[in-house]
Design an enzyme around this catalytic site. Structure first.
Site, PDB file in Angstrom:
ATOM      1  N   HIS A  64      32.531  48.344  21.610  1.00 41.08           N
ATOM      2  CA  HIS A  64      33.480  49.293  21.018  1.00 41.08           C
ATOM      3  C   HIS A  64      32.655  50.476  20.520  1.00 41.08           C
ATOM      4  O   HIS A  64      31.488  50.309  20.148  1.00 41.08           O
ATOM      5  CB  HIS A  64      34.216  48.640  19.846  1.00 41.08           C
ATOM      6  N   CYS A 123      38.239  52.988  24.085  1.00 37.28           N
ATOM      7  CA  CYS A 123      37.543  53.649  22.981  1.00 37.28           C
ATOM      8  C   CYS A 123      36.280  54.374  23.449  1.00 37.28           C
ATOM      9  O   CYS A 123      35.926  55.423  22.908  1.00 37.28           O
ATOM     10  CB  CYS A 123      37.188  52.636  21.898  1.00 37.28           C
TER      11      CYS A 123
END
Length: 119
Positions: free
Chosen positions: A40, A110
């Site tokens: 992430h 992301c």
């Protein structure tokens, strides 16, 4: 409109643009040295981290505190010469392309947001 191509025409000191990287799986600790893993990311600027997720779209949180992820490292990407209003303008512009219902784990996640924001 992104952080790196924004030019206000005024001379300022600048603010660091930081990429914060997180592990989403314990296996990533073993895979990271090989350039692999489930990660992430978010962009930190002016004391706030911005990221993108399914359902939420673009949102902000405290730097290096992503829920459900283990912080791995910060990477300084460069300097932004604008102010907080300029960051808000850029984020609002990116919201058109990074809506919560447009999230795709492979093609719009992301990490894609972080790349677009930092360009």
């Amino acid at each position: 409109m992104t952080l790196s191509n924004y030019n206000t025409g005024r001379r300022t000191v600048g603010t660091k643009i930081i990429l914060n990287l997180y592990d989403l799986s314990p296996a990533s600790s073993y895979l990271f040295p090989l350039g692999l893993g489930i990660h992430h990311s978010g962009i930190e600027i002016m004391g706030t981290e911005y990221t993108f997720a399914s359902g939420s779209g673009i949102f902000s949180h405290d730097p290096r505190e992503a829920n459900g992820a283990t912080f791995r490292e910060s990477i300084e990407l460069g300097i932004f010469d604008g102010g907080s209003r300029d960051v808000d303008y850029i984020i609002n512009h990116l919201r058109m392309n990074f809506r919560g219902d447009s999230y795709n784990i492979v093609s719009k996640n992301c990490n894609h947001f972080s790349n677009s924001f930092a360009l």
